[in-house]
Write an enzyme that holds these catalytic residues in place. Sequence first.
Site, short mmCIF file in Angstrom:
data_model
loop_
_atom_site.label_atom_id
_atom_site.label_comp_id
_atom_site.label_asym_id
_atom_site.label_seq_id
_atom_site.Cartn_x
_atom_site.Cartn_y
_atom_site.Cartn_z
CG ASP A 224 44.94 9.85 66.14
OD1 ASP A 224 44.53 10.27 65.04
OD2 ASP A 224 45.50 8.75 66.27
CD GLU B 285 47.14 6.25 63.87
OE1 GLU B 285 46.75 7.39 64.19
OE2 GLU B 285 46.37 5.28 63.79
CG ASP C 263 44.44 4.87 54.26
OD1 ASP C 263 43.41 4.70 53.58
OD2 ASP C 263 44.50 5.67 55.20
CG HIS D 71 44.82 9.36 61.87
ND1 HIS D 71 44.37 8.39 62.72
CD2 HIS D 71 43.86 9.46 60.91
CE1 HIS D 71 43.20 7.93 62.31
NE2 HIS D 71 42.87 8.57 61.20
P1 PGA Z 1 36.33 8.93 59.44
O1 PGA Z 1 37.89 8.68 59.44
O2 PGA Z 1 36.02 9.70 58.20
O3 PGA Z 1 35.71 7.56 59.40
O4 PGA Z 1 36.01 9.69 60.67
C1 PGA Z 1 38.75 9.75 59.15
C2 PGA Z 1 40.19 9.31 59.28
O5 PGA Z 1 40.47 8.43 60.11
O6 PGA Z 1 41.03 9.86 58.58
#
Ligand code: PGA
Length: 262
Positions: free
Chosen positions: A141, A148, A72, A143
């Site tokens: 959450d 999301e 992304d 995702h």
């Molecule tokens: P993070 O993000 O590794 O910074 O916790 C993970 C994600 O949002 O997929």
Amino acid sequence: MRVIIKNDSNDCSTWVAGYIAYSIKKAKPSAKKPFVLGLPTGSTPLGVYKELIKLYQNKKISFEHVVTFNMDEYVGLSPEDKNSYHYFMHENFFKFININPKNIYILNGLTKDYAKECEDYEKAIKAYGGIDLMLGGIGSDGHIAFNEPFSSFASRTRIKTLAPSTIKDNSRFFDNDISKVPTQALTIGIGTIMDSKEVIIMATGENKAEAIRATIEEPINHKCPASILQTHRYGIIVCDEGAIKKLSSPTIQYFKGTENRL
Ligand code: PGA
């Protein structure tokens, strides 16, 4: 699904980097048939990139015939912006290894035509015969990439609006100022992730414990996008002791027992 439980994030990173190196070597990639790796950004994979750089420096692995697709990119950030995922990947990984810049694919968050950018990304993945190994983190959450909660399980690469919880989680990279966090991103879809031949999702720390519980122990539900991994033929979740805090004892015993017997 396989669930690998390690003591801490360092041990998770070592395991994942070792698995990536093993997979690349096993594939014996060539210019004609490169190994296609899906890659994430964020805090979780940083240790993996450090380990992979070490393996490269110790001549244990080469990225000459590896093609990468990042999951992304934020909408509106230029590749030079310190918070863009272009910048993150270059500074934390690509500049240290022997990857051919032509083999690096990252969505363009400055595009004027989101639909075309996303369609072209899907076409490029297809042209390589799909992603061999997709590595991802997980949001608090549930995702995966920027898919999301309530994202379609059939989704492909597209523009998505970020959930308030994701904006809050990611504000730590933007001077803890929620107003500075982009509200949209281009992201590969859940369908894109699920088409990968293998998927590894990494989770470290207690703030991922609820997402990991829902992913592993709850029925598949779009409320927790990562739960779709239950249906992947080769899905692996790698987590540390913090991230398993909400799993039931029998689940933990099962996976610890299974992996210890291997
Ligand atoms: P993070 O993000 O590794 O910074 O916790 C993970 C994600 O949002 O997929």
